[in-house]
Design a protein around this motif. Structure first.
Motif, mmCIF file in Angstrom:
data_model
loop_
_atom_site.group_PDB
_atom_site.id
_atom_site.type_symbol
_atom_site.label_atom_id
_atom_site.label_comp_id
_atom_site.label_asym_id
_atom_site.label_seq_id
_atom_site.Cartn_x
_atom_site.Cartn_y
_atom_site.Cartn_z
ATOM 1 N N SER A 6 -61.533 66.637 -43.959
ATOM 2 C CA SER A 6 -61.359 67.130 -45.325
ATOM 3 C C SER A 6 -59.886 67.431 -45.591
ATOM 4 O O SER A 6 -59.093 66.522 -45.818
ATOM 5 C CB SER A 6 -62.216 68.366 -45.558
ATOM 6 O OG SER A 6 -62.128 68.810 -46.897
ATOM 7 N N ILE A 7 -59.492 68.692 -45.562
ATOM 8 C CA ILE A 7 -58.113 69.074 -45.859
ATOM 9 C C ILE A 7 -57.397 69.593 -44.616
ATOM 10 O O ILE A 7 -56.338 69.083 -44.228
ATOM 11 C CB ILE A 7 -58.072 70.121 -46.984
ATOM 12 C CG1 ILE A 7 -58.595 69.515 -48.289
ATOM 13 C CG2 ILE A 7 -56.645 70.650 -47.191
ATOM 14 C CD1 ILE A 7 -58.746 70.481 -49.430
ATOM 15 N N ALA A 8 -57.976 70.577 -43.946
ATOM 16 C CA ALA A 8 -57.330 71.157 -42.769
ATOM 17 C C ALA A 8 -57.166 70.130 -41.658
ATOM 18 O O ALA A 8 -56.110 70.051 -41.012
ATOM 19 C CB ALA A 8 -58.125 72.358 -42.271
ATOM 20 N N GLY A 9 -58.216 69.323 -41.403
ATOM 21 C CA GLY A 9 -58.184 68.362 -40.316
ATOM 22 C C GLY A 9 -57.068 67.333 -40.433
ATOM 23 O O GLY A 9 -56.236 67.202 -39.520
ATOM 24 N N PRO A 10 -57.002 66.564 -41.520
ATOM 25 C CA PRO A 10 -55.926 65.583 -41.672
ATOM 26 C C PRO A 10 -54.533 66.211 -41.749
ATOM 27 O O PRO A 10 -53.566 65.608 -41.279
ATOM 28 C CB PRO A 10 -56.291 64.873 -42.985
ATOM 29 C CG PRO A 10 -57.775 65.005 -43.073
ATOM 30 C CD PRO A 10 -58.063 66.371 -42.530
ATOM 31 N N THR A 11 -54.426 67.408 -42.345
ATOM 32 C CA THR A 11 -53.120 68.077 -42.372
ATOM 33 C C THR A 11 -52.668 68.415 -40.960
ATOM 34 O O THR A 11 -51.510 68.182 -40.587
ATOM 35 C CB THR A 11 -53.182 69.357 -43.222
ATOM 36 O OG1 THR A 11 -53.627 69.049 -44.542
ATOM 37 C CG2 THR A 11 -51.804 70.006 -43.314
ATOM 38 N N TYR A 28 -48.379 64.013 -30.423
ATOM 39 C CA TYR A 28 -49.751 64.066 -29.930
ATOM 40 C C TYR A 28 -50.524 62.806 -30.324
ATOM 41 O O TYR A 28 -50.231 62.174 -31.333
ATOM 42 C CB TYR A 28 -50.487 65.282 -30.486
ATOM 43 C CG TYR A 28 -50.088 66.602 -29.874
ATOM 44 C CD1 TYR A 28 -50.892 67.205 -28.916
ATOM 45 C CD2 TYR A 28 -48.925 67.248 -30.255
ATOM 46 C CE1 TYR A 28 -50.547 68.432 -28.356
ATOM 47 C CE2 TYR A 28 -48.567 68.470 -29.701
ATOM 48 C CZ TYR A 28 -49.377 69.046 -28.757
ATOM 49 O OH TYR A 28 -49.030 70.247 -28.202
ATOM 50 N N GLN A 29 -51.540 62.486 -29.539
ATOM 51 C CA GLN A 29 -52.506 61.450 -29.897
ATOM 52 C C GLN A 29 -53.714 62.158 -30.513
ATOM 53 O O GLN A 29 -54.278 63.064 -29.891
ATOM 54 C CB GLN A 29 -52.927 60.656 -28.657
ATOM 55 C CG GLN A 29 -51.788 59.906 -28.001
ATOM 56 C CD GLN A 29 -52.195 59.270 -26.685
ATOM 57 O OE1 GLN A 29 -53.318 59.474 -26.212
ATOM 58 N NE2 GLN A 29 -51.294 58.517 -26.087
ATOM 59 N N VAL A 30 -54.099 61.748 -31.708
ATOM 60 C CA VAL A 30 -55.103 62.505 -32.458
ATOM 61 C C VAL A 30 -56.274 61.622 -32.874
ATOM 62 O O VAL A 30 -56.082 60.512 -33.379
ATOM 63 C CB VAL A 30 -54.484 63.158 -33.714
ATOM 64 C CG1 VAL A 30 -55.541 63.990 -34.446
ATOM 65 C CG2 VAL A 30 -53.289 64.028 -33.335
ATOM 66 N N THR A 31 -57.469 62.146 -32.662
ATOM 67 C CA THR A 31 -58.705 61.533 -33.159
ATOM 68 C C THR A 31 -59.382 62.536 -34.089
ATOM 69 O O THR A 31 -59.470 63.721 -33.762
ATOM 70 C CB THR A 31 -59.668 61.174 -32.005
ATOM 71 O OG1 THR A 31 -59.044 60.223 -31.151
ATOM 72 C CG2 THR A 31 -60.971 60.604 -32.551
ATOM 73 N N ILE A 32 -59.842 62.066 -35.236
ATOM 74 C CA ILE A 32 -60.621 62.902 -36.154
ATOM 75 C C ILE A 32 -62.036 62.351 -36.226
ATOM 76 O O ILE A 32 -62.241 61.173 -36.535
ATOM 77 C CB ILE A 32 -60.007 62.940 -37.567
ATOM 78 C CG1 ILE A 32 -58.647 63.641 -37.545
ATOM 79 C CG2 ILE A 32 -60.950 63.649 -38.543
ATOM 80 C CD1 ILE A 32 -57.980 63.744 -38.912
ATOM 81 N N ASP A 35 -51.692 56.380 -38.039
ATOM 82 C CA ASP A 35 -51.339 57.012 -36.766
ATOM 83 C C ASP A 35 -52.466 57.803 -36.141
ATOM 84 O O ASP A 35 -52.348 58.257 -34.995
ATOM 85 C CB ASP A 35 -50.137 57.953 -36.974
ATOM 86 C CG ASP A 35 -48.937 57.230 -37.557
ATOM 87 O OD1 ASP A 35 -48.529 56.215 -36.978
ATOM 88 O OD2 ASP A 35 -48.419 57.693 -38.593
ATOM 89 N N VAL A 36 -53.556 57.983 -36.876
ATOM 90 C CA VAL A 36 -54.676 58.806 -36.408
ATOM 91 C C VAL A 36 -55.930 57.938 -36.317
ATOM 92 O O VAL A 36 -56.195 57.121 -37.195
ATOM 93 C CB VAL A 36 -54.920 59.992 -37.368
ATOM 94 C CG1 VAL A 36 -56.163 60.774 -36.970
ATOM 95 C CG2 VAL A 36 -53.703 60.900 -37.400
ATOM 96 N N THR A 37 -56.705 58.130 -35.260
ATOM 97 C CA THR A 37 -57.982 57.425 -35.118
ATOM 98 C C THR A 37 -59.065 58.204 -35.851
ATOM 99 O O THR A 37 -59.353 59.358 -35.506
ATOM 100 C CB THR A 37 -58.368 57.284 -33.636
ATOM 101 O OG1 THR A 37 -57.354 56.531 -32.955
ATOM 102 C CG2 THR A 37 -59.695 56.569 -33.496
ATOM 103 N N TYR A 38 -59.646 57.586 -36.886
ATOM 104 C CA TYR A 38 -60.745 58.217 -37.633
ATOM 105 C C TYR A 38 -62.070 57.658 -37.128
ATOM 106 O O TYR A 38 -62.263 56.446 -37.036
ATOM 107 C CB TYR A 38 -60.594 57.955 -39.131
ATOM 108 C CG TYR A 38 -59.633 58.901 -39.819
ATOM 109 C CD1 TYR A 38 -60.096 60.053 -40.451
ATOM 110 C CD2 TYR A 38 -58.261 58.649 -39.830
ATOM 111 C CE1 TYR A 38 -59.224 60.928 -41.078
ATOM 112 C CE2 TYR A 38 -57.379 59.518 -40.461
ATOM 113 C CZ TYR A 38 -57.862 60.654 -41.086
ATOM 114 O OH TYR A 38 -56.989 61.522 -41.707
ATOM 115 N N GLN A 39 -62.978 58.533 -36.820
ATOM 116 C CA GLN A 39 -64.276 58.173 -36.263
ATOM 117 C C GLN A 39 -65.353 58.713 -37.211
ATOM 118 O O GLN A 39 -65.787 59.856 -37.114
ATOM 119 C CB GLN A 39 -64.390 58.814 -34.875
ATOM 120 C CG GLN A 39 -65.491 58.305 -33.992
ATOM 121 C CD GLN A 39 -65.302 58.804 -32.570
ATOM 122 O OE1 GLN A 39 -64.261 58.592 -31.957
ATOM 123 N NE2 GLN A 39 -66.311 59.502 -32.043
#
Length: 399
Positions: free
Chosen positions: A13-18, A28-32, A118-122
């Motif tokens: 939503s908002i906090a996660g992608p920010t 960092y390597q980031v997955t959401i 740059d972020v892996t979205y799952q």
């Protein structure tokens, strides 16, 4: 600072992608992981103000946010005769409309676009179990996959399932005695660019707000004991809202008629999350999952943005996650408590039962909207352009 740590964030939503945006900046390597099959693009008007405005400026998305402005020009209180009784333009010292007004879904899209490379979205997946180990976190997903991460962050909203897996019932939902329903309805030729606020008898409030999609965002709010209405089926929720709208006046019939055709009706009880701690081991919380201030504060989105920025910055600044989580909470908790400290009488004071109470509130609104009062407030209002100093919170600089 280059880091090899990989982080899992629950919630797109908002906090996660920010948070993901800033963590990527710090190496960092980031997955959401997001439970929904795609981005949740619905929602109502939100504003970004104070230190959050400075954060999106640092992210270089402020122009995109401004370009997606709803076009709202201010707040109007509508009387029982359907006429405006008080007008607070967005330039006024006392107003509910901010410079950066945006539909929640539009902000989600902007944040996604700024992170998707740059972020892996799952999508269409969620966290089923978390096993913390000395040097990592083992996560089992609903899809059946099992992966390990150095850190896991819950950013999946006020009813965070990730939070419950780790913190259990320790965080408390403080109910504020109010239900609110949101929906999108067709725009009429007589609609304006004002945020129109109508107080009805029997502790009800109706609102209409413009968007930039050619429709209107409607909401229906009412005081009620906690009766679990949020658990009802969509059809039963619509039936409930129709009953609540009977005899309310103004645009109640229009909103009631639009309910059957609306596919984004969202009814929920309003409250705050009170959590004595925001981290356990290698798992932390951010945004509504940790400290939802409720829509009554008008700061939910802004607090999520600021919290994500601070959490990422502290993780980058410290050698280990324990110290980072402690610093994150020490920095942000005073600000969170200030935002959650609602004015006395909120919300019941603006939900009168009688026509006399409604008339009295509208009269007071007219007084506050008058030019003499607005000028007086302007005299004592800070004109500082430094967004980091607004609201008594100094935004840290992690560069």
């Amino acid at each position: 600072m280059t880091k090899s740590k990989n982080v899992l964030i629950s919630g797109a939503s908002i906090a996660g992608p920010t948070l993901a945006f800033w963590l990527v900046k710090y190496g960092y390597q980031v997955t959401i992981v997001e439970r929904a099959p795609s981005l949740r693009l619905g929602g109502q008007n939100i504003d970004i103000s104070g230190p959050a405005e400075e954060v999106i400026n640092k992210m270089r998305i402020k122009t995109a946010v401004r370009d997606s402005n709803t076009g709202e020009i201010g707040l109007q209180f509508i009387g029982q005769d359907d006429q405006p009784k008080a007008s607070f333009p967005k330039e006024a010292a006392l107003t509910g409309t901010r410079e950066l007004e945006i539909i929640r879904g539009d902000l989600v899209s902007i944040l996604y676009d700024s992170t998707k490379k740059d972020v892996t979205y799952q999508f269409d997946d969620s966290i089923m179990s978390i096993q913390q180990q000395p040097d990592q976190v083992k996560v089992t997903f609903s899809s059946g996959k099992i992966e390990t991460f150095q850190l896991v962050i819950a950013a999946d909203g006020i009813r965070s399932s990730t939070r419950e897996l780790v913190f259990g019932k320790e965080p408390v939902f403080k109910y504020l005695g109010l239900y609110i329903a949101y929906m999108t309805i067709p725009r009429h030729k007589n609609d304006t660019q004002w945020w129109r606020w109508y107080i009805a008898v029997d502790k009800r409030v109706l609102m209409l707000r413009p968007d930039n999609h050619g429709t209107m965002r409607a909401s229906v709010a009412f005081l009620e004991a906690d009766k679990g209405y949020e658990k009802l089926s969509a059809d039963k929720q619509k039936d409930l809202l129709k009953k609540k709208l009977v005899g309310a006046g103004w645009e109640a019939e229009r909103i009631s008629n639009a309910l059957d055709k609306s596919d984004d009706v969202y009814l929920d009880k309003i409250g705050q999350i009170k959590a004595p701690r925001w981290s356990i081991g290698r798992v932390a919380m951010v945004g509504d999952a940790a400290y939802c201030p409720s829509p009554l504060s008008g700061k939910g989105a802004s607090l999520a943005i600021v919290g994500a920025y601070v959490l990422a910055g502290e993780l980058a600044r410290h050698e280990n996650h324990e110290d980072a989580f402690v610093a994150y909470e020490q920095c942000l908790r005073p600000y969170v408590e200030k935002v959650q400290n609602l004015p006395p009488g909120v919300p019941w004071i603006v939900y009168p039962k009688t026509r006399f109470g409604v008339a009295l509130l509208n009269t007071f609104a007219g007084i506050f909207a008058s030019k003499p009062v607005q000028k007086l407030v302007n005299l004592f209002s800070s004109k500082s352009k430094d967004k980091t100093k607004e609201e008594g919170f100094i935004l840290p600089d992690f560069n």
